[in-house]
Design a protein around this motif. Sequence first.
Motif, mmCIF file in Angstrom:
data_model
loop_
_atom_site.group_PDB
_atom_site.id
_atom_site.type_symbol
_atom_site.label_atom_id
_atom_site.label_comp_id
_atom_site.label_asym_id
_atom_site.label_seq_id
_atom_site.Cartn_x
_atom_site.Cartn_y
_atom_site.Cartn_z
ATOM 1 N N ALA A 1 0.819 -1.208 0.000
ATOM 2 C CA ALA A 1 0.000 0.000 0.000
ATOM 3 C C ALA A 1 0.853 1.258 0.000
ATOM 4 O O ALA A 1 0.348 2.343 -0.238
ATOM 5 N N GLU A 2 2.154 1.127 0.244
ATOM 6 C CA GLU A 2 3.028 2.275 0.344
ATOM 7 C C GLU A 2 3.185 2.948 -1.015
ATOM 8 O O GLU A 2 3.603 2.332 -1.981
ATOM 9 N N LYS A 3 2.817 4.209 -1.072
ATOM 10 C CA LYS A 3 2.956 4.974 -2.302
ATOM 11 C C LYS A 3 4.149 5.907 -2.147
ATOM 12 O O LYS A 3 4.283 6.595 -1.146
ATOM 13 N N LYS A 4 5.008 5.922 -3.137
ATOM 14 C CA LYS A 4 6.202 6.754 -3.095
ATOM 15 C C LYS A 4 5.799 8.216 -3.152
ATOM 16 O O LYS A 4 5.090 8.650 -4.054
ATOM 17 N N LYS A 5 6.247 8.966 -2.171
ATOM 18 C CA LYS A 5 5.951 10.387 -2.148
ATOM 19 C C LYS A 5 7.071 11.154 -2.823
ATOM 20 O O LYS A 5 8.207 10.714 -2.859
ATOM 21 N N ARG A 6 6.734 12.291 -3.347
ATOM 22 C CA ARG A 6 7.723 13.130 -4.003
ATOM 23 C C ARG A 6 8.561 13.851 -2.955
ATOM 24 O O ARG A 6 8.179 13.963 -1.796
ATOM 25 N N TRP A 7 9.697 14.379 -3.405
ATOM 26 C CA TRP A 7 10.608 15.069 -2.518
ATOM 27 C C TRP A 7 9.876 16.178 -1.764
ATOM 28 O O TRP A 7 9.123 16.945 -2.338
ATOM 29 N N GLY A 8 10.077 16.237 -0.460
ATOM 30 C CA GLY A 8 9.570 17.319 0.352
ATOM 31 C C GLY A 8 8.127 17.209 0.794
ATOM 32 O O GLY A 8 7.628 18.082 1.488
ATOM 33 N N GLU A 9 7.424 16.163 0.406
ATOM 34 C CA GLU A 9 6.016 16.052 0.788
ATOM 35 C C GLU A 9 5.852 15.705 2.263
ATOM 36 O O GLU A 9 4.923 16.176 2.902
ATOM 37 N N ASN A 10 6.739 14.883 2.802
ATOM 38 C CA ASN A 10 6.631 14.529 4.219
ATOM 39 C C ASN A 10 6.997 15.699 5.119
ATOM 40 O O ASN A 10 6.344 15.946 6.135
ATOM 41 N N SER A 11 8.036 16.414 4.777
ATOM 42 C CA SER A 11 8.541 17.479 5.642
ATOM 43 C C SER A 11 7.807 18.803 5.448
ATOM 44 O O SER A 11 7.919 19.695 6.290
ATOM 45 N N GLY A 12 7.108 18.966 4.349
ATOM 46 C CA GLY A 12 6.430 20.223 4.065
ATOM 47 C C GLY A 12 7.278 21.174 3.238
ATOM 48 O O GLY A 12 6.845 22.282 2.925
ATOM 49 N N SER A 13 8.494 20.760 2.896
ATOM 50 C CA SER A 13 9.390 21.623 2.109
ATOM 51 C C SER A 13 8.806 21.938 0.745
ATOM 52 O O SER A 13 8.940 23.058 0.246
ATOM 53 N N ARG A 14 8.160 20.954 0.132
ATOM 54 C CA ARG A 14 7.591 21.159 -1.199
ATOM 55 C C ARG A 14 6.544 22.268 -1.174
ATOM 56 O O ARG A 14 6.558 23.176 -2.004
ATOM 57 N N SER A 15 5.637 22.232 -0.216
ATOM 58 C CA SER A 15 4.588 23.258 -0.163
ATOM 59 C C SER A 15 5.171 24.626 0.197
ATOM 60 O O SER A 15 4.708 25.648 -0.302
ATOM 61 N N TYR A 16 6.206 24.637 1.053
ATOM 62 C CA TYR A 16 6.856 25.901 1.401
ATOM 63 C C TYR A 16 7.468 26.550 0.156
ATOM 64 O O TYR A 16 7.276 27.735 -0.097
ATOM 65 N N ILE A 17 8.201 25.756 -0.626
ATOM 66 C CA ILE A 17 8.874 26.284 -1.812
ATOM 67 C C ILE A 17 7.855 26.724 -2.867
ATOM 68 O O ILE A 17 8.028 27.753 -3.516
ATOM 69 N N GLN A 18 6.769 25.966 -3.016
ATOM 70 C CA GLN A 18 5.734 26.370 -3.971
ATOM 71 C C GLN A 18 5.116 27.704 -3.562
ATOM 72 O O GLN A 18 4.874 28.570 -4.411
ATOM 73 N N GLY A 19 4.867 27.882 -2.283
ATOM 74 C CA GLY A 19 4.324 29.151 -1.794
ATOM 75 C C GLY A 19 5.296 30.298 -1.990
ATOM 76 O O GLY A 19 4.911 31.403 -2.402
ATOM 77 N N ARG A 20 6.571 30.046 -1.683
ATOM 78 C CA ARG A 20 7.602 31.068 -1.864
ATOM 79 C C ARG A 20 7.704 31.463 -3.335
ATOM 80 O O ARG A 20 7.748 32.646 -3.667
ATOM 81 N N ASN A 21 7.702 30.472 -4.227
ATOM 82 C CA ASN A 21 7.810 30.758 -5.660
ATOM 83 C C ASN A 21 6.609 31.545 -6.167
ATOM 84 O O ASN A 21 6.748 32.438 -7.002
ATOM 85 N N GLU A 22 5.440 31.225 -5.657
ATOM 86 C CA GLU A 22 4.239 31.974 -6.050
ATOM 87 C C GLU A 22 4.343 33.429 -5.588
ATOM 88 O O GLU A 22 3.975 34.343 -6.321
ATOM 89 N N GLU A 23 4.867 33.630 -4.382
ATOM 90 C CA GLU A 23 5.063 34.987 -3.874
ATOM 91 C C GLU A 23 6.062 35.751 -4.749
ATOM 92 O O GLU A 23 5.859 36.926 -5.063
ATOM 93 N N ILE A 24 7.134 35.073 -5.171
ATOM 94 C CA ILE A 24 8.132 35.699 -6.042
ATOM 95 C C ILE A 24 7.494 36.090 -7.373
ATOM 96 O O ILE A 24 7.688 37.208 -7.866
ATOM 97 N N ARG A 25 6.696 35.205 -7.954
ATOM 98 C CA ARG A 25 6.022 35.514 -9.228
ATOM 99 C C ARG A 25 5.068 36.709 -9.078
ATOM 100 O O ARG A 25 5.016 37.583 -9.951
ATOM 101 N N ASN A 26 4.310 36.713 -7.977
ATOM 102 C CA ASN A 26 3.372 37.823 -7.748
ATOM 103 C C ASN A 26 4.106 39.148 -7.602
ATOM 104 O O ASN A 26 3.690 40.166 -8.170
#
Length: 89
Positions: A33-58
Amino acid sequence: MKYVKVETVLPDNLIKEIQKYIQGEYIYIPSQAEKKKRWGENSGSRSYIQGRNEEIRNKHSNGFKIKDLAEEFFLSIDSIKKIVYTKDK
């Protein structure tokens, strides 16, 4: 990760078959049942970087210069350009 004695979970014939390939070593058997998660999904780094990048674009679309964004976010000018000029996936 919890270690389990093989004798408690596998039949003898399967243990003997595995021993043909590996002896006295640790072996990891992932769950089905174990599904491989992408980099940063467990730690929250992925969502942090996506938010930061969106702020930079804005900020860039509101007139901030790339040089100023690089200083504010402690990134290189090339990194800011990659963020600003590529579409978010």
